[in-house]
Design an enzyme around this catalytic site. Structure first.
Site, short mmCIF file in Angstrom:
data_model
loop_
_atom_site.label_atom_id
_atom_site.label_comp_id
_atom_site.label_asym_id
_atom_site.label_seq_id
_atom_site.Cartn_x
_atom_site.Cartn_y
_atom_site.Cartn_z
N GLU B 226 0.45 -1.05 0.21
CA GLU B 226 0.00 0.57 -0.02
C GLU B 226 0.86 1.31 0.25
OE1 GLU B 226 -3.06 0.37 3.06
OE2 GLU B 226 -3.85 2.21 2.71
N ARG B 304 -7.33 2.62 13.48
CA ARG B 304 -8.12 1.59 14.21
C ARG B 304 -7.97 0.60 15.07
NH1 ARG B 304 -11.86 -1.90 10.08
NH2 ARG B 304 -11.29 -0.10 8.31
N GLU B 707 -10.41 -8.19 4.99
CA GLU B 707 -9.04 -8.22 6.16
C GLU B 707 -10.26 -9.35 6.89
OE1 GLU B 707 -7.11 -4.66 6.96
OE2 GLU B 707 -9.99 -4.09 6.35
#
Ligand SMILES: Cc1cc2nc3c(=O)[nH]c(=O)nc-3n(C[C@H](O)[C@H](O)[C@H](O)COP(=O)(O)OP(=O)(O)OC[C@H]3O[C@@H](n4cnc5c(N)ncnc54)[C@H](O)[C@@H]3O)c2cc1C
Ligand code: FES
Ligand code: FES
Lengths: 465, 757
Positions: B226, B304, B707
């Protein structure tokens, strides 16, 4: 000049024999289906098939092209994924697709080739266990393997009607292989010299190449004078004479693992060696290489040292013998001249009073080096140990024969007390360098397990408390 | 529908960066990484390397025409170390030579003079020295301080969770070459074309329109490509730009391992309060995230962790803090789960400790406290369509957990050397990028005049099957055969400014955009059909399975003819659509909002066998009830679930990262860092979809799946621990993942240490 067949084309090349086959396939033949995931034999993305005529028959096995010296392709049939493709998907390819066995696809050609290693292996029964073993050297990070297990089951079921004889013709007819495979035996015979591979008197020895191409790829390429011994007919066999077993140094780990004769004496050998490397690496790696590279984790060395094995070496026409335990002298150091060749390793065949046990623990059960491995051989007479050897690996620079522990066991009956005292002595003999507490614990546990294997009724868990 | 790439995959015909045809004068790069974790770079001497025939150049910080900067969230990361090095493997220079082997040889001749400084390696060390990536953050709900005294039981402890290397089978790489007029093209193995484009733009000091980034597919990403595909793209581009020759840079596995970041290791302090009925009243957790030497996406990962601080449970009073700590490790980065697995692990660890202390089964505490419809998360969002209890109960029943418990108890009674253990793990995972602005997708749909359709979206195909899903929704919306479609490479000249393919959102965002584009085209085509068929109202026309209906009856107008007529009428056969997830918002100042489009739920049942003589284990079964919504492609979704599960099991068990005192990874290649192989896979895996309401914000009701299932792997940790406790009831509860064979054996025999002397 090397001369071999890649897929359906004959190839001649002057590229150095010590260079890696995968580079030749990708960079010179521009066949990009063979992938590189690690260059260390640990992922299987580069798996290819190697076919050769043996005893008049064309036999195929898988190898990892990243660690395969180009010279070992000489006079053989190399098959890459491109050489499998037919206009329609083959039965193996369809099995993977139908069972969702591919996601990112990078590992997939390797899996396909490993499945072919299974299909083309006439010696192995066509069952799921063998199919899984064939693909167990292939790592996939995407699928979690369950879909590939289903693909394996589908391949197995498709193969159920394959006949024992004329298997190749059946595979061609049943959409497994393109039809050019039928011409390969003839083509190979044409390029195969009548003289089999023979060992040279001098030169940089390369056998399977699995260690050399990993440790020192440049050296293998640059050394002008190579002694390519893989497949040397004189030493690629196991013989039994005078109550001794002689293992030829160029015997592959696979052949050692599958030797039915040897299994009579070491019944669990196949299981022990299944924990060593992977299917393609075992097809390449030789016993001589495992000994000469003198790795402290060497599984074969640990096993053979417990049998108090002796090596036969040859150098400039002279032969000599040396005990394996005196041969390994340090981390990757052995008691030999660089170009000295190991011919044989032999040991006395065990009799019915001899018991043997081998243990290996690693981070992952399979395709992993030992965190600790050990072997014990005892001779028992009326429950009393009359001969013992305890060998441990992975604990320091080299494999160790634990003399004091072995000596202590003589004259003892197997009991909790025997174990505890033997363990105390063994702990004093070993000097693990890293992860010491764990490795010491493993030696203790393995010692316990060995003794328990020999005499389950006279030793108990209490001994560990 | 099977993954549309499978055919070329099984034939070895799929094209990855390293398979793209290269120009004859292409150079190959090999990167020199720092040998030490922290130090001052005094001198680099390339002269010996440059003397070698075939070596074209060695490029380093001084060759950068633009900025030596690739940080995305925070600008704190150099492309090449200039004055200081901050981790082992930090790029210092790149050798460019005619072959990779030559470049590697030349690399060995470079001399560097570094003054070593003391490295900081753990998050707690960094925390003590106040070395942070960004300010720490806290999520709060209720009043923890006031509640502690109302708790009947208070359990406190610490937990640790190690990192994880991605091991995408295809290593990082890029191939760059100059186009005309100062433009440059980069084929990159990236999950984020925009990030590479931006990075190159900054490093070269040229505008983004001069830079074309193309990705056909990647051989696995898992988050590792990413942010961290950017340096290699930028280095290849820098070489191509300065040397005016194409350059290919494919990292070797070992270079990839040492130079790139991993999943963040975390250290935790936790405190859990329950009432007499085992209801959780209060939870306090402080997380120390080991971010490595630069920000990368660590602030987002930390976010997160905060969002998933209470896992799948209802916690009325919670205080969750996270510190992003700066250390001398490679910058840790995105990886499947993105900070959530760590948060869920520590919560489960707290429950485990409570259960052990109170002598009850963890299951009792878990079930009692599962999230229910209408419960409030600490970040204010309300749990809607909450399937936590439904998944649990359905798993409990479907997989006959009561029976399984009995079988395991019987086994354990009978066997002294082997013990079995069981765990349940409930999942609740929020879908959306937590940074609201990233939640946008794009799609460009062209209908060609022969009736075939070409689609480009902002999403990158990496095995997750997103292109297949895009094709499915497009074919469904246009109601024509899937055979008519090609999904093209992801390319910045066709789709500008795409969000990275991450956070499991790729299909939702770009699929929704594709539906919008196809709907617009369908409306136009219907208009043309209406005219051709001389109707009045567009509603009279319907296109179904390539047949054009007028007032419900079949017409002779074919799809091809309709497309032809549309073009003849000079009506556009192309559409670009943009989708932005509605509803979501978040206010960082108050740490409250509605950040997630929806949540994904599930429950995993895991059973294991521990060989207590060897300290090894096998996973017997993992059975999952998973909330896929109404999956549009169960083949793909179950594949995602199984793959993620396996990766999660690896994370919790055998995948161990360790650095030595100097900050060098001890396990740095596939020979020593072990990921699951086929023999390690659980013997029995079953993933059963939950019957659930489709969620409007999911793509055709099909919930994101990339995920969430990874976290089912957490169950394996606790199942192993349960089995170990059967052998050694006084087992010290070191809550420290991964639970390697080493930790297993040492814990089984922890009271017998004297036998080692
Ligand atoms: C992925 C992988 C996994 C592995 N896992 C294991 C494992 O689990 N357990 C284990 O024990 N080993 C393991 N190995 C090591 C492997 O067993 C050895 O690399 C192999 O046995 C070496 O044999 P080779 O024929 O390939 O040797 P080569 O690489 O050809 O040679 C190795 C060395 O031995 C010398 N040599 C070879 N044959 C002779 C001979 N007859 N006489 C004199 N010198 C000779 C060569 O000159 C060279 O120095 C693994 C290797 C790989 C790549
Ligand atoms: S590239 Fe991984 S085994 Fe050869
Ligand atoms: S499909 Fe991606 S590694 Fe196997």
């Amino acid at each position: 000049m090397l001369n071999f067949i890649v897929n359906n084309k004959e190839v001649k090349t002057d590229t150095p024999s010590g260079s890696s086959l995968v580079d030749f396939i990708r960079n010179e033949l521009h066949l990009y289906g063979t992938k590189i995931g690690c260059r260390e034999g640990d992922c299987g993305a580069c798996t290819i098939l190697v076919g050769e005529i043996k005893d008049g028959e064309l036999k195929y096995q898988t190898m990892n092209s990243c660690l395969m010296p180009l010279g070992n392709a000489n006079h053989k049939h190399i098959v890459t994924i491109e050489g499998i493709n037919c206009p329609e998907l083959t039965s193996v390819q369809a099995a993977i697709l139908d069972n969702n066995g591919t996601q990112c696809g990078f590992c997939t050609p390797g899996f396909v080739m490993s499945f072919y290693g299974f299909c083309l292996n006439a010696d192995k029964e066509k069952n799921l266990e063998n199919a899984i073993e064939a693909i167990s050297g292939n790592i996939c990070r995407c699928t979690g393997y369950k879909s590939l297990e289903k693909a394996a089951a589908a391949v197995v079921s498709k193969l159920q009607s394959m006949p024992g004889a004329e298997a190749m013709a059946w595979l061609v007819k049943n959409n497994f292989l393109p039809d050019y495979f039928m011409d390969i035996p003839g083509k190979l015979k044409k390029i195969t010299p009548s003289k089999p591979v023979a060992v040279q008197e001098s030169g940089y020895i390369i056998a399977g190449g699995t260690d050399i191409l990993l440790q020192n790829p440049e050296g293998a390429i640059e050394s002008g004078n190579l002694n390519l011994v893989y497949g040397a007919s004189a030493y690629s066999r196991i013989k039994f004479t005078d109550g001794k077993c002689y293992i030829g140094s160029t015997t592959t780990i696979k052949d050692l693992k599958e030797s039915l004769e040897l299994r009579k004496y070491i019944p669990k050998l196949e299981g022990y060696l299944k924990l060593m490397a992977s299917t393609p690496i075992r097809n390449m790696a030789t016993v001589g290489g495992n000994i000469a590279n003198s790795s402290p984790i060497g599984d074969v060395c640990v096993i053979l040292m417990a049998f108090d094995s002796t090596l036969v070496l040859r150098h400039k026409g002279e032969t000599r013998e040396i005990k394996l335990k005196d041969f390994l002298i340090g981390y990757k150091k052995v008691n030999k001249e660089p170009e000295e060749f190991i011919e044989w390793i032999y040991f006395d065949l065990p009799d019915e009073n001899t018991h043997f046990s081998y243990e290996k623990i690693s981070k992952r059960g399979h395709l992993d080096m030992a965190t600790a491995n050990s072997a014990m051989r005892v001779v028992l007479a009326d429950g009393v140990i009359t001969k013992a050897s305890f060998v441990v690996g992975a604990l320091g620079p080299t494999i160790r024969y634990l003399e004091k522990t072995s000596a202590y066991l003589l004259g003892k009956k197997i009991s909790n007390q025997t174990f505890q005292e033997a363990n105390r002595i063994a702990q004093g003999e070993i000097t693990p360098r890293s992860r010491a507490e764990y490795k010491r614990s493993l030696v203790r546990q393995q010692l316990f397990i060995h003794l328990m294997n020999f005499s389950p009724g006279t030793i108990s868990l209490e001994a560990l408390k | 529908m099977k993954n549309i790439d499978s055919r070329s995959h099984v034939r070895g015909e799929s094209i990855y960066v390293n398979d793209i045809p290269v120009r004859e004068d292409t150079l190959f790069g090999v990167v020199l990484g720092s040998p030490c974790a922290h130090g001052k770079l005094h001198k680099i001497d390339f002269s010996e390397a440059l003397k070698m025939a075939g070596v074209e150049a060695v490029i380093s910080a001084k060759d950068i025409p633009g900025e030596n900067q690739i940080g995305s969230i925070i600008q704190d990361e150099e492309l090449f170390a200039d004055k200081e090095v901050h981790y082992v493997g930090m790029p210092i220079a790149m050798v460019c030579a005619k072959t990779e082997a030559l470049a590697r040889k030349a690399l060995a001749k470079i001399k560097i003079d570094i003054e070593e400084l003391r490295p900081i390696l753990t998050a707690r060390e960094a925390h003590a020295e106040k070395k942070f990536i960004c300010p720490s953050r806290t999520f709060r709900i209720g009043d923890t301080d006031a509640m502690w005294e109302k708790c009947a039981h208070i359990i406190e402890g610490q937990a640790e969770m190690g990192g994880q290397e991605h091991i995408y089978l295809e290593t990082q790489g890029a191939y760059a070459y100059m186009l005309e007029a100062g433009a440059i093209k980069i084929h990159s193995s990236t999950q984020a074309t925009k990030y590479v484009q931006k990075g190159v733009s900054r490093v070269l000091g040229i505008p983004m329109h001069k830079i074309e980034v193309d990705v056909n597919r990647i051989g696995g990403g898992f988050g590792g490509k990413e942010d961290q595909a950017t340096p290699w793209g930028a280095m290849a581009a820098l070489a191509a730009y300065t040397l005016r020759k194409p350059l290919k840079l494919i990292l070797s596995r070992i270079d990839d391992f040492t130079m790139t970041g991993k999943r963040h290791p975390y250290s935790f302090d936790f405190k859990l309060g329950l009432n007499r009925d085992l209801q959780i009243l209060c939870y306090q957790m402080e997380a120390f995230q080991n971010a490595g030497a630069a920000a990368d996406v660590s602030p987002a990962v930390m976010e997160r962790t905060l969002f998933h601080g209470t896992g799948s449970y209802h916690v009325p009073n919670a205080k969750i803090t996270c510190h992003s700590c700066k250390t001398n490790l490679p910058p840790n980065t995105a990886m499947r789960g993105f900070g959530a697995p760590q948060a869920m692990f520590v919560f489960e660890a707290a429950i485990m400790k409570a259960a052990a202390t109170l002598n009850v089964a963890p299951l009792e505490i878990q079930r009692k406290n599962l999230l229910r419809e209408g419960d409030r998360f600490p970040y204010e969002q309300i749990a809607k369509n909450c399937n936590a209890g439904k998944c649990w109960d359905s798993a409990y029943e479907k997989f006959a957990v009561e029976k399984l418990k009995k079988e395991i108890a019987a086994f354990n009674k009978k066997n002294i050397h082997c013990k079995k253990g069981l765990s349940l793990f409930p999942l609740c995972f929020g879908i959306s990028f937590t940074k609201t602005s990233l939640n946008q997708g794009r799609s460009l749909v062209h209908i060609n005049t022969d009736g075939s359709v070409s689609i480009t979206t902002g999403v990158v195909e990496m095995g997750q099957g997103v292109n297949t899903k895009i094709l499915q929704v497009a074919a469904k919306t246009l109601s024509i055969s899937p055979q008519r479609f090609t999904i093209h490479s992801t390319n910045t000249t066709r789709i500008a400014n795409p969000s990275p393919t991450a956070a499991s959102t790729g299909a939702d965002l770009n699929g929704k955009a594709t539906i919008m584009a196809c709907e617009a085209l369908r409306a136009r085509l219907k208009g043309v059909a209406l005219q051709e068929l001389k109707g009045r109202d567009p509603d009279e026309i319907e296109i179904k399975d390539e047949i054009i209906f007028h007032n419900g009856s079949k017409t002779d107008l074919t799809w091809e003819r309709l497309v032809f007529l549309t073009d003849e009428a000079r009506i556009s056969l192309s559409e670009h659509a943009h989708y932005a997830t509605p509803v979501i918002h978040f206010d960082k100042a108050s740490e409250k909002g509605h950040p997630f489009a929806y949540h994904v739920y599930g429950t995993a049942v895991t059973a294991v066998t521990v060989d207590c003589l060897r300290g090894t284990y096998e996973i017997d079964l993992v059975k999952v009830v998973h909330d896929f919504g109404s999956s549009i492609n169960l083949d793909i979704d179950i594949g995602q679930a199984e793959g993620a599960l396996m990766q999660g099991i690896g994370l919790m068990t055998i995948e161990e990262l360790l650095v030595d005192q100097k900050g060098k990874h001890i396990y740095d290649r596939l020979a020593s860092y072990k990921i699951p192989d086929i023999y390690f896979a659980p013997k029995n895996v079953e993933v059963v979809p939950l019957d659930s309401e489709p969620d409007a914000l999911a793509l055709l009701g099909s919930k994101a799946v990339g995920e969430p299932p990874l976290m089912y792997g957490i169950g394996s940790y606790f199942a192993i621990l349960m089995a170990m406790r059967e052998f050694n009831p006084t087992l010290k509860l070191d809550l420290w993942a991964p639970l390697t064979h080493q930790k297993c054996l040492l814990a089984l025999y922890d009271k017998y240490g004297d036998l080692l002397k």
